[in-house]
Design a protein around this motif. Structure first.
Motif, mmCIF file in Angstrom:
data_model
loop_
_atom_site.group_PDB
_atom_site.id
_atom_site.type_symbol
_atom_site.label_atom_id
_atom_site.label_comp_id
_atom_site.label_asym_id
_atom_site.label_seq_id
_atom_site.Cartn_x
_atom_site.Cartn_y
_atom_site.Cartn_z
ATOM 1 N N GLY A 239 0.905 -1.230 -0.112
ATOM 2 C CA GLY A 239 0.124 0.155 0.295
ATOM 3 C C GLY A 239 0.762 1.494 0.203
ATOM 4 O O GLY A 239 0.587 2.174 -0.135
ATOM 5 N N HIS A 240 1.947 0.992 0.229
ATOM 6 C CA HIS A 240 2.920 2.128 0.248
ATOM 7 C C HIS A 240 4.138 2.738 -0.909
ATOM 8 O O HIS A 240 4.999 3.005 -0.460
ATOM 9 N N MET A 241 3.558 1.991 -1.442
ATOM 10 C CA MET A 241 4.471 2.075 -2.709
ATOM 11 C C MET A 241 4.215 3.154 -3.415
ATOM 12 O O MET A 241 3.448 3.517 -3.167
ATOM 13 N N LYS A 249 -0.736 13.305 0.828
ATOM 14 C CA LYS A 249 0.580 13.481 1.876
ATOM 15 C C LYS A 249 0.099 12.265 2.342
ATOM 16 O O LYS A 249 -1.421 11.576 2.702
ATOM 17 N N CYS A 250 0.946 11.004 2.489
ATOM 18 C CA CYS A 250 0.301 9.972 3.568
ATOM 19 C C CYS A 250 0.744 9.699 4.607
ATOM 20 O O CYS A 250 2.203 10.722 4.956
ATOM 21 N N ARG A 251 0.123 8.678 5.819
ATOM 22 C CA ARG A 251 0.287 8.670 7.428
ATOM 23 C C ARG A 251 2.299 8.031 7.390
ATOM 24 O O ARG A 251 2.664 8.193 8.293
ATOM 25 N N CYS A 252 2.521 7.664 6.386
ATOM 26 C CA CYS A 252 4.145 6.978 6.478
ATOM 27 C C CYS A 252 5.112 8.476 6.445
ATOM 28 O O CYS A 252 6.307 7.742 6.005
ATOM 29 N N GLY A 253 4.426 9.516 6.047
ATOM 30 C CA GLY A 253 5.755 10.016 5.587
ATOM 31 C C GLY A 253 6.376 10.392 4.542
ATOM 32 O O GLY A 253 6.432 11.618 3.602
ATOM 33 N N GLY A 256 2.458 10.459 -2.135
ATOM 34 C CA GLY A 256 1.667 9.885 -3.189
ATOM 35 C C GLY A 256 1.201 8.244 -3.989
ATOM 36 O O GLY A 256 1.679 6.809 -4.223
ATOM 37 N N CYS A 257 0.921 7.236 -2.213
ATOM 38 C CA CYS A 257 1.417 5.901 -2.040
ATOM 39 C C CYS A 257 0.200 5.107 -2.583
ATOM 40 O O CYS A 257 -0.953 6.061 -2.376
ATOM 41 N N TRP A 258 -0.081 4.227 -3.483
ATOM 42 C CA TRP A 258 -0.186 3.189 -4.079
ATOM 43 C C TRP A 258 -2.284 3.599 -2.693
ATOM 44 O O TRP A 258 -3.491 4.020 -3.239
HETATM 45 ZN ZN LIG Z 1 2.423 5.638 2.418
#
Ligand SMILES: [Zn+2]
Length: 389
Positions: A239-241, A249-253, A256-258
């Motif tokens: 999910g984070h590719m 912006k994604c919570r992972c930092g 544009g995460c999938w």
């Molecule tokens: Zn992410």
């Protein structure tokens, strides 16, 4: 002595091979076992005596045999022990009890209105204790409990992080084993789901990938018939590719995460926005799809395109035999797989099949039970025939 060591080792391998074939065939005669395994009849007989002795296997005379002597069939003694598979999801716990033949004995989903770790541990202790007691009278009792976690699990089975519950670094296995004095195992839920797809549905598919498209995206990767977990245990965080440079912006930092484009909540929020509603859920979508609503169709079309971008990358990375997509949403949509495949036009990517999961939200607990049975019998592979759906 070297020879003794080797003898014991070979005996163990033969035992595992015999058990594996009895599990896979359900009922099998000694003669068939000998034919399939290539072991001679004397070896089979000696091993079967042990297995009968240990109550792991039982004999039955086949009822309806066309001609000649009715052969004595061997099967797993299902009632010799039980396993418990638990899916620890946000606000609910799904569990399943299975006998050693892989037959479901009981399943239930209970609400768990807490994200507090200690409270959740107490709920789990009570649940496991109940079934430990219930099956104490069987020969082996409740042999193992495996718990699926919707988050990252370290290779030593401690929990690294569960996003929805905001649990960091928890030793759930240790805490439960201390309280229950039994073998508990912790595994990522997508890994368990992938394992279930292979055991119950896609038998012998050695390169199998399961994608779970739910509120987030999880993936379980099987390479050469084994779960692939990576250096820490976190492999499959697909999910984070990044599929969109300078995207949301994604919570992972990252940006544009999938997951920001292909998790199911994207469909609900996008649909709500387009229909000027405060929110949308699965039942709304089901209704709108049934009515052939054009806005819903448009939202789903965009969604499928976004899902396909990640699929293209995954296929190029893994060249899977079977790619299972576990998605309630796509199951609603007619020809979802065909539409996905229309986007997979790259001449360099290859796979054998893309299928939607039949196991759905039961996959995780089914995988947990199957893995516990595989661990108990110490076999390298198991095959069950699902009685679901
Ligand atoms: Zn992410």
């Amino acid at each position: 002595m070297m020879v003794t060591g080797d003898g014991a080792y070979i005996k163990k391998i033969n035992r595992s091979l015999i058990l594996q074939n009895i599990i896979e065939h359900g009922f099998i005669s000694r003669a068939e076992l000998s034919k399939i395994t290539g072991l001679n009849k004397a070896t089979i007989s000696v091993q079967v005596v042990d297995l009968l002795d240990e109550n792991l296997v039982c004999e039955t005379q086949q009822e309806h045999h066309a001609v000649g002597r009715r052969p004595i069939m061997l099967s797993i003694n299902g009632e010799a022990g039980y396993v418990l598979g638990i899916d620890l999801d946000y606000e609910q716990i799904k569990y399943r009890i299975s006998d050693l033949q892989g037959n479901m004995v009981y399943t239930e989903t209970v609400l768990c209105n807490t994200d507090d770790y200690d409270e959740s541990v107490n709920v789990l202790i009570k649940l496991i204790q109940k079934y430990k007691k219930k099956y104490a009278g069987s020969h082996y009792g409740l042999v193992q409990t495996i718990i699926g976690i919707h988050g990252t699990v370290n290779n030593d089975e401690t929990i690294f992080f569960v996003p929805k519950l905001q649990w960091h670094s928890k030793n759930l296995k240790g805490d439960l084993e201390k309280a229950l004095d039994m073998n508990i195992s912790i595994e990522n839920n997508a890994n368990l789901s992938s394992f279930a797809e292979r055991v119950y549905k896609h038998h012998h598919s050695n390169n199998l990938l399961t994608l779970i498209l739910s509120s987030g995206i999880g993936a379980g990767i099987m390479i050469d018939g084994k779960l692939h977990k990576g250096y820490d245990g976190y492999a499959g965080e697909m999910g984070h590719m990044v599929i969109w440079p300078d995207g949301r912006k994604c919570r992972c930092g990252n940006h544009g995460c999938w997951e920001l484009y292909a998790a199911e909540r994207v469909v609900y929020s996008s649909l709500a926005e387009k229909l000027s509603k405060s929110s949308c859920d699965f039942d709304d979508l089901k209704q709108l799809t049934a009515e052939n609503d054009p806005t819903t169709r448009e939202v789903m079309k965009t969604y499928i395109k976004h899902v396909s971008i990640g699929l293209n990358n995954i296929i190029n990375l893994y060249n899977p035999e079977t790619l299972v997509i576990n998605s309630e949403l796509l199951k609603l949509y007619p020809n979802a797989v065909e539409e996905l495949e229309e986007y997979l036009i790259s001449s360099v990517s290859s796979y054998r099949e893309i299928v939607l999961s039949d196991l759905g939200s039961n996959a995780s607990v089914m995988g947990a039970c199957a893995l516990a049975i595989q661990n108990f019998f110490e076999v390298s592979e198991i095959v069950f025939f699902s009685d679901e759906d």
